[in-house]
Structures are given as structure tokens and as C-alpha cells.
Design an enzyme around this catalytic site. Structure first.
Site, PDB file in Angstrom:
ATOM      1  N   PRO A  38     -46.293  27.043 -32.899  1.00 50.31           N
ATOM      2  CA  PRO A  38     -45.960  27.113 -34.269  1.00 50.31           C
ATOM      3  C   PRO A  38     -44.328  27.230 -34.607  1.00 50.31           C
ATOM      4  O   PRO A  38     -43.640  27.666 -33.673  1.00 50.31           O
ATOM      5  CB  PRO A  38     -46.431  28.514 -34.664  1.00 50.31           C
ATOM      6  CG  PRO A  38     -46.636  29.383 -33.512  1.00 50.31           C
ATOM      7  CD  PRO A  38     -46.896  28.362 -32.443  1.00 50.31           C
ATOM      8  N   ASP A  39     -43.869  26.735 -35.684  1.00 48.93           N
ATOM      9  CA  ASP A  39     -42.512  26.747 -35.981  1.00 48.93           C
ATOM     10  C   ASP A  39     -42.127  27.991 -36.708  1.00 48.93           C
ATOM     11  O   ASP A  39     -43.105  28.946 -36.396  1.00 48.93           O
ATOM     12  CB  ASP A  39     -42.047  25.636 -36.753  1.00 48.93           C
ATOM     13  CG  ASP A  39     -42.443  25.607 -38.345  1.00 48.93           C
ATOM     14  OD1 ASP A  39     -43.419  26.581 -38.355  1.00 48.93           O
ATOM     15  OD2 ASP A  39     -42.295  24.379 -39.003  1.00 48.93           O
ATOM     16  N   PHE A  40     -40.972  28.292 -37.182  1.00 51.72           N
ATOM     17  CA  PHE A  40     -40.760  29.636 -37.529  1.00 51.72           C
ATOM     18  C   PHE A  40     -41.076  29.764 -39.064  1.00 51.72           C
ATOM     19  O   PHE A  40     -41.611  30.760 -39.794  1.00 51.72           O
ATOM     20  CB  PHE A  40     -39.458  30.110 -37.443  1.00 51.72           C
ATOM     21  CG  PHE A  40     -39.255  30.386 -35.948  1.00 51.72           C
ATOM     22  CD1 PHE A  40     -39.227  31.424 -35.258  1.00 51.72           C
ATOM     23  CD2 PHE A  40     -38.662  29.190 -35.073  1.00 51.72           C
ATOM     24  CE1 PHE A  40     -39.052  31.650 -34.135  1.00 51.72           C
ATOM     25  CE2 PHE A  40     -38.472  29.183 -33.732  1.00 51.72           C
ATOM     26  CZ  PHE A  40     -38.454  30.487 -33.148  1.00 51.72           C
ATOM     27  N   ARG A  41     -40.473  28.716 -40.044  1.00 54.97           N
ATOM     28  CA  ARG A  41     -40.473  28.899 -41.509  1.00 54.97           C
ATOM     29  C   ARG A  41     -41.193  28.304 -42.238  1.00 54.97           C
ATOM     30  O   ARG A  41     -41.548  28.323 -43.481  1.00 54.97           O
ATOM     31  CB  ARG A  41     -38.747  28.537 -42.012  1.00 54.97           C
ATOM     32  CG  ARG A  41     -37.989  29.754 -41.164  1.00 54.97           C
ATOM     33  CD  ARG A  41     -36.555  29.444 -41.655  1.00 54.97           C
ATOM     34  NE  ARG A  41     -35.706  30.470 -41.169  1.00 54.97           N
ATOM     35  CZ  ARG A  41     -35.374  30.228 -39.794  1.00 54.97           C
ATOM     36  NH1 ARG A  41     -35.721  29.327 -39.071  1.00 54.97           N
ATOM     37  NH2 ARG A  41     -34.819  31.275 -39.379  1.00 54.97           N
ATOM     38  N   ASN A 112     -34.641  25.195 -29.290  1.00 55.79           N
ATOM     39  CA  ASN A 112     -36.043  25.530 -29.048  1.00 55.79           C
ATOM     40  C   ASN A 112     -35.951  26.310 -27.699  1.00 55.79           C
ATOM     41  O   ASN A 112     -35.174  25.769 -26.709  1.00 55.79           O
ATOM     42  CB  ASN A 112     -37.036  24.376 -28.834  1.00 55.79           C
ATOM     43  CG  ASN A 112     -37.253  23.578 -30.234  1.00 55.79           C
ATOM     44  OD1 ASN A 112     -37.163  24.337 -31.140  1.00 55.79           O
ATOM     45  ND2 ASN A 112     -37.848  22.531 -30.314  1.00 55.79           N
ATOM     46  N   ASP A 114     -38.860  26.733 -25.685  1.00 56.92           N
ATOM     47  CA  ASP A 114     -40.245  26.260 -25.141  1.00 56.92           C
ATOM     48  C   ASP A 114     -40.056  25.337 -23.679  1.00 56.92           C
ATOM     49  O   ASP A 114     -41.021  25.250 -23.115  1.00 56.92           O
ATOM     50  CB  ASP A 114     -41.013  25.520 -25.963  1.00 56.92           C
ATOM     51  CG  ASP A 114     -40.472  24.219 -26.707  1.00 56.92           C
ATOM     52  OD1 ASP A 114     -39.881  23.456 -26.122  1.00 56.92           O
ATOM     53  OD2 ASP A 114     -41.065  24.138 -28.070  1.00 56.92           O
ATOM     54  N   HIS A 131     -29.982  28.157 -28.275  1.00 61.33           N
ATOM     55  CA  HIS A 131     -30.611  29.720 -28.584  1.00 61.33           C
ATOM     56  C   HIS A 131     -31.131  30.115 -27.135  1.00 61.33           C
ATOM     57  O   HIS A 131     -32.083  30.747 -27.109  1.00 61.33           O
ATOM     58  CB  HIS A 131     -31.596  29.606 -29.502  1.00 61.33           C
ATOM     59  CG  HIS A 131     -31.001  29.278 -30.848  1.00 61.33           C
ATOM     60  ND1 HIS A 131     -31.668  29.039 -32.102  1.00 61.33           N
ATOM     61  CD2 HIS A 131     -29.738  29.397 -31.340  1.00 61.33           C
ATOM     62  CE1 HIS A 131     -30.817  28.752 -33.187  1.00 61.33           C
ATOM     63  NE2 HIS A 131     -29.857  29.055 -32.639  1.00 61.33           N
TER      64      HIS A 131
HETATM   65  P1  OAD Z   1     -37.954  26.350 -38.747  1.00 59.80           P
HETATM   66  O1  OAD Z   1     -39.323  27.036 -38.677  1.00 59.80           O
HETATM   67  O2  OAD Z   1     -36.847  26.865 -39.230  1.00 59.80           O
HETATM   68  O3  OAD Z   1     -37.831  24.839 -39.128  1.00 59.80           O
HETATM   69  C1  OAD Z   1     -38.733  23.797 -38.771  1.00 59.80           C
HETATM   70  C2  OAD Z   1     -38.711  22.633 -39.573  1.00 59.80           C
HETATM   71  O4  OAD Z   1     -39.429  21.421 -39.081  1.00 59.80           O
HETATM   72  C3  OAD Z   1     -39.138  22.712 -40.902  1.00 59.80           C
HETATM   73  O5  OAD Z   1     -38.319  22.088 -41.693  1.00 59.80           O
HETATM   74  C4  OAD Z   1     -40.072  21.865 -41.134  1.00 59.80           C
HETATM   75  O6  OAD Z   1     -40.755  21.513 -42.159  1.00 59.80           O
HETATM   76  C5  OAD Z   1     -40.230  21.034 -39.948  1.00 59.80           C
HETATM   77  N1  OAD Z   1     -41.580  20.573 -39.185  1.00 59.80           N
HETATM   78  C6  OAD Z   1     -42.606  21.531 -38.787  1.00 59.80           C
HETATM   79  N2  OAD Z   1     -43.436  20.785 -38.216  1.00 59.80           N
HETATM   80  C7  OAD Z   1     -42.963  19.260 -38.273  1.00 59.80           C
HETATM   81  C8  OAD Z   1     -43.496  18.117 -37.570  1.00 59.80           C
HETATM   82  N3  OAD Z   1     -44.578  17.855 -37.063  1.00 59.80           N
HETATM   83  N4  OAD Z   1     -42.825  17.100 -38.129  1.00 59.80           N
HETATM   84  C9  OAD Z   1     -41.535  16.917 -38.842  1.00 59.80           C
HETATM   85  N5  OAD Z   1     -40.934  18.183 -39.249  1.00 59.80           N
HETATM   86  C10 OAD Z   1     -41.838  19.273 -38.864  1.00 59.80           C
HETATM   87  O7  OAD Z   1     -37.533  26.154 -37.208  1.00 59.80           O
HETATM   88  P2  OAD Z   1     -36.089  25.939 -36.538  1.00 59.80           P
HETATM   89  O8  OAD Z   1     -35.129  25.162 -37.490  1.00 59.80           O
HETATM   90  O9  OAD Z   1     -36.107  25.424 -35.015  1.00 59.80           O
HETATM   91  O10 OAD Z   1     -34.127  31.294 -33.501  1.00 59.80           O
HETATM   92  O11 OAD Z   1     -35.625  27.528 -36.761  1.00 59.80           O
HETATM   93  C11 OAD Z   1     -34.125  27.831 -36.117  1.00 59.80           C
HETATM   94  C12 OAD Z   1     -33.993  29.035 -35.668  1.00 59.80           C
HETATM   95  O12 OAD Z   1     -34.727  30.203 -36.261  1.00 59.80           O
HETATM   96  C13 OAD Z   1     -34.855  29.219 -34.429  1.00 59.80           C
HETATM   97  O13 OAD Z   1     -34.236  28.735 -33.042  1.00 59.80           O
HETATM   98  C14 OAD Z   1     -35.263  30.670 -34.036  1.00 59.80           C
HETATM   99  C15 OAD Z   1     -35.591  30.970 -35.667  1.00 59.80           C
HETATM  100  O14 OAD Z   1     -35.082  32.249 -36.017  1.00 59.80           O
HETATM  101  C16 OAD Z   1     -34.160  32.538 -32.692  1.00 59.80           C
HETATM  102  O15 OAD Z   1     -34.979  33.023 -32.467  1.00 59.80           O
HETATM  103  C17 OAD Z   1     -32.576  32.671 -32.700  1.00 59.80           C
END
Ligand code: OAD
Length: 272
Positions: A38-41, A112, A114, A131
Site C-alpha cells: 500500500p502507499d501512504f496517502r 521507498n 521496500d 528515506h
Molecule cells: P504517498 O502515499 O503520499 O503518495 C503516493 C502517490 O502515488 C499518490 O499521489 C497516489 O495517487 C499515487 N499512486 C498510487 N498508486 C499509483 C499507481 N499505481 N500509479 C500511479 N500513481 C499511483 O506516498 P509517497 O509520496 O511515497 O515517509 O510518500 C512520501 C513519504 O511519506 C513516504 O516516504 C513516507 C511517508 O510518510 C516516511 O515514512 C518518512
């Protein structure tokens, strides 16, 4: 540049003509969602939307160093899910590796943890893990390194490891960067590189965490910044030469590879 030239085909032409050969790639959690991480946001599916069970004051607290100091258990409850292993790199990871194999990658900046870039075959020296990663762990007080096998055990058992130094007994944490912590020196050593790039590709990140979020601003004016992401983020699109490819990043890299004449090669590389 006219609006019509702001397409993936136009970007592919730059690459094919040899006018884009120093490419910086900037990535986030979105490039690994199709691998099952999963992503974060993202609403509903993102990690932060699914942390109610941990009773945190706010979701990000699980990665805040000040919160961790008093209450490390939520992080260790989650660490098992975050820990690398059992995931296969996506075709987007392979695409970055393909750029490298073709001698076109200046550097990958990833947020990332991972390790899927390495798993896809990209050499460590091409990657700035902004990170940090789970590759090392240490005491948050005396900074003393902690054995890898003991960390794996702690994560498996969802227990909190403590420093092995007699007089210390501080909390131990994987060297992933928490909010409130300094980024690795590797980030600061390389952060001027985007200014040398002739093409920038940003994928799968909300560009909401500083200082990483500022990296695209270091690209020179006139250098195309391509955003391949579900949503528009970070003001990309504000410059005349920005290219927006909104949607899934695996689809986006397939389209770009196809326009470059590399699709078959990419699919083969990914299938291996
Ligand atoms: P986010 O979860 O903030 O953002 C992920 C982005 O990817 C969002 O804009 C989604 O719309 C997009 N997305 C998801 N799945 C996708 C797909 N299959 N194709 C295209 N786009 C997709 O994740 P990060 O930006 O990595 O830090 O978050 C930044 C940091 O916040 C992380 O490194 C982590 C977190 O807190 C720490 O833990 C220090």
C-alpha cells in the site's frame, strides 16, 4: 514548446534523438502499489487510512521520532507489513532499470523503503534512498549498530528491540527516516544532480514530504519534467515543458517504452 509537444511521444522523441540522456527519476510508494504494497496517502487503500487499530493521535505519528521514543510499539506492530521480502518488482521498477542499462539514467531518487529497485536489478550506486531503508538498524540514542538477525526476529515477533550496549538500553530502529530525523548524507550529496539532468521523470509520489518534494524544482527551466501519477501533484504542470501523464504508472511506462520502441524489451526484462 507548444502544448501539443507536451506528450509522451514528444518525450520519447527527445530520448531517441539523444537529446535526453541524463535522466533523473524520482519515485514514491505509488510505483509499488501494483506489487501489493500500500502507499501512504491514497484514500481507503493507503496505509494512513488504515491505522485506526493502532490508536494513534494522527496517522503519521507511527513514523514520528518523538512519538516513537515514548511509544515504539505501533511502529513494530506495522513493521512486519512494511518489511521487504515477498514482493516482486513492478514493470515500473524494470523501466528504471532499462533506462540504466541504456546508459540514460543519471540517478534514481526514491522515497521507498521496500528495496524493489535493487530487486529489479538496479545497482546500489544509482539509487539515492532518501528515506533510508531496512538494510541497517541502530540505537536511536548511542547510534550503535544492531544485528540484522535480531532485528528480523523482533519484527517477526512484533517486539521492541533495545540497544545491546550495557549502559545504554536505548530503543533500536531500522534506519528508515522518520519525521523529525535528518535524511541520509547520500541525499544531500546528490541533491544538486537534478540541475544537471536533461529529463526528469516523477512517478508514484504525492510530493508531500520535504525536502524530497523540492527536488523537481532543482531541474533547470526548459528541462521537461514528466509526471506519471494517478493525480497531479507538487505543482508539476506549472512549467511550459512539464508533461502530465495522469493514471497508472505501469500503464504510463509501457506507453513511454512503446513510443521509444522498447516495449518488448521491457516486458521481457520484467518477466525474468
Ligand atoms: P504517498 O502515499 O503520499 O503518495 C503516493 C502517490 O502515488 C499518490 O499521489 C497516489 O495517487 C499515487 N499512486 C498510487 N498508486 C499509483 C499507481 N499505481 N500509479 C500511479 N500513481 C499511483 O506516498 P509517497 O509520496 O511515497 O515517509 O510518500 C512520501 C513519504 O511519506 C513516504 O516516504 C513516507 C511517508 O510518510 C516516511 O515514512 C518518512
Amino acid at each position: 514548446q507548444t502544448l501539443e509537444s507536451r506528450t509522451l511521444e514528444a518525450v520519447a522523441k527527445l530520448i531517441k534523438d539523444g537529446r535526453a540522456s541524463q535522466i533523473v527519476v524520482m519515485t514514491g510508494a505509488g510505483i509499488s502499489t501494483s506489487a501489493g504494497i500500500p502507499d501512504f496517502r491514497s484514500p481507503d487503500t493507503g496505509l494512513y487510512a488504515n491505522l485506526a487499530r493502532l490508536n494513534l493521535p494522527q496517522a503519521e505519528a507511527v513514523f514520528e521520532i518523538s512519538y516513537f521514543r515514548n511509544n515504539p510499539l505501533p511502529f513494530y506492530t506495522l513493521a512486519q507489513e512494511l518489511y521487504p521480502g515477498n514482493y516482486r518488482p513492478t514493470i515500473t521498477h524494470s523501466f528504471i532499470n532499462l533506462l540504466h542499462n541504456k546508459g540514460l539514467l543519471l540517478k534514481l531518487f526514491t522515497q521507498n523503503i521496500d528495496c524493489l529497485e535493487r530487486e529489479a536489478g538496479l545497482p546500489g550506486e544509482m539509487i539515492v534512498e532518501a528515506h533510508g531503508s531496512f538494510a541497517r538498524q541502530s540505537c536511536i540514542e548511542c547510534k550503535c549498530p544492531y544485528p540484522h538477525d535480531l532485528m528480523q526476529k523482533a519484527i517477526r515477533e512484533k517486539s521492541v528491540p533495545h540497544c545491546l550496549q550495557d549502559s545504554c538500553n536505548g530503543l533500536v530502529k531500522p534506519e528508515i527516516v522518520f519525521f523529525g530525523e535528518q535524511l541520509p548524507t547520500q541525499f544531500f550529496m546528490n541533491k544538486a544532480l537534478p540541475a544537471e539532468a536533461d529529463l526528469c521523470i516523477i512517478m508514484g509520489t504525492s510530493l508531500s514530504v520535504q525536502p524530497f518534494a523540492s527536488l523537481p524544482q532543482f531541474c533547470s527551466e526548459g528541462v521537461p519534467r514528466v509526471l506519471i501519477n494517478q493525480e497531479q501533484v507538487g505543482g508539476i504542470g506549472s512549467r511550459t515543458d512539464d508533461v502530465l501523464v495522469l493514471g497508472d504508472c505501469d500503464d504510463g511506462v509501457r506507453k513511454l517504452a512503446e513510443a521509444c520502441g522498447w516495449l518488448e524489451e521491457l516486458e521481457e526484462m520484467w518477466a525474468k
